[in-house]
Design a protein around this motif. Structure first.
Motif, mmCIF file in Angstrom:
data_model
loop_
_atom_site.group_PDB
_atom_site.id
_atom_site.type_symbol
_atom_site.label_atom_id
_atom_site.label_comp_id
_atom_site.label_asym_id
_atom_site.label_seq_id
_atom_site.Cartn_x
_atom_site.Cartn_y
_atom_site.Cartn_z
ATOM 1 N N VAL A 1 20.851 -2.725 -60.374
ATOM 2 C CA VAL A 1 21.055 -1.231 -60.849
ATOM 3 C C VAL A 1 19.965 -1.018 -61.996
ATOM 4 O O VAL A 1 19.430 -0.224 -62.258
ATOM 5 N N CYS A 2 20.295 -1.959 -62.939
ATOM 6 C CA CYS A 2 19.857 -1.816 -64.270
ATOM 7 C C CYS A 2 18.329 -1.999 -64.175
ATOM 8 O O CYS A 2 17.636 -1.308 -64.747
ATOM 9 N N VAL A 3 17.852 -3.086 -63.359
ATOM 10 C CA VAL A 3 16.324 -3.106 -63.145
ATOM 11 C C VAL A 3 15.826 -2.038 -62.447
ATOM 12 O O VAL A 3 14.754 -1.675 -62.936
ATOM 13 N N GLY A 4 16.248 -1.536 -61.314
ATOM 14 C CA GLY A 4 15.864 -0.349 -60.685
ATOM 15 C C GLY A 4 15.850 0.803 -61.525
ATOM 16 O O GLY A 4 14.683 1.550 -61.581
ATOM 17 N N SER B 1 22.548 3.837 -64.900
ATOM 18 C CA SER B 1 21.239 4.347 -64.932
ATOM 19 C C SER B 1 21.400 5.137 -66.144
ATOM 20 O O SER B 1 20.230 5.155 -66.897
ATOM 21 N N ALA B 2 22.243 6.197 -66.268
ATOM 22 C CA ALA B 2 22.393 6.950 -67.587
ATOM 23 C C ALA B 2 22.455 6.003 -69.049
ATOM 24 O O ALA B 2 21.689 6.406 -69.950
ATOM 25 N N CYS B 3 23.096 4.946 -69.028
ATOM 26 C CA CYS B 3 23.207 3.970 -69.870
ATOM 27 C C CYS B 3 21.886 3.452 -70.310
ATOM 28 O O CYS B 3 21.267 3.144 -71.528
ATOM 29 N N VAL B 4 20.899 2.946 -69.089
ATOM 30 C CA VAL B 4 19.747 2.125 -69.337
ATOM 31 C C VAL B 4 18.699 3.587 -69.880
ATOM 32 O O VAL B 4 17.981 3.216 -70.748
ATOM 33 N N VAL C 1 17.634 2.227 -55.071
ATOM 34 C CA VAL C 1 16.858 1.641 -54.011
ATOM 35 C C VAL C 1 16.672 0.176 -54.078
ATOM 36 O O VAL C 1 16.900 -0.619 -53.342
ATOM 37 N N VAL C 2 16.584 -0.321 -55.459
ATOM 38 C CA VAL C 2 16.486 -1.704 -55.869
ATOM 39 C C VAL C 2 17.748 -2.447 -55.421
ATOM 40 O O VAL C 2 17.876 -3.621 -54.877
#
Length: 136
Positions: A18-21, A89-92, A129-130
């Motif tokens: 999730v982080c990478v995506g 995602s919001a954290c990234v 997606v990832v």
């Protein structure tokens, strides 16, 4: 570390995916001045619609791809997956904006939150997606 719901697990590998995506889309969009300005100028109603669209598309994609239309006995897992993907995602996005000095949390908290919402929409889609690549 893993959270298990019935037969489905959310573990460190899932969180990393999730982080990478999210990072893959947060970087190019987070560096755009248009995204910064949208975060400053969009009215609250539009931001809420954008947040709702983000969660809706995350839900539709997760339903179709990750859970293959079978959430009958896994509804809590389904909801958990969507919320976690969006929050990670919001954290990234926050970290990317912080690194490029475009997250004025103390000086202008509302602008910071707006920028996070604007950029989290595409970042969360990249994240899910990832994350779906190796599921079921």
């Amino acid at each position: 570390m893993a959270f298990q719901f019935e037969t489905y697990r959310f573990n460190t590998e899932d969180a990393i995916q999730v982080c990478v995506g999210a990072f893959a889309l947060a970087v190019p969009i987070g560096f755009s001045e248009e995204a910064w300005q949208l975060g400053e100028t969009l009215p609250l109603l539009n931001l809420l619609m954008l947040l709702g669209l983000s969660l809706l598309f995350l839900g539709v994609f997760t339903y179709q791809s990750v859970f293959q239309q079978d959430i009958r006995h896994r509804l809590p897992v389904f909801i958990f997956r969507i919320i976690v993907a969006y929050l990670i995602s919001a954290c990234v996005v926050s970290l990317v904006l912080l690194c490029i000095d475009k997250l004025p949390l103390i000086d202008d908290t509302m602008t910071s939150i707006k920028r996070i919402i604007v950029i989290s929409m595409p970042a969360s889609m990249g994240a899910i997606v990832v994350d779906s690549f190796d599921k079921e």
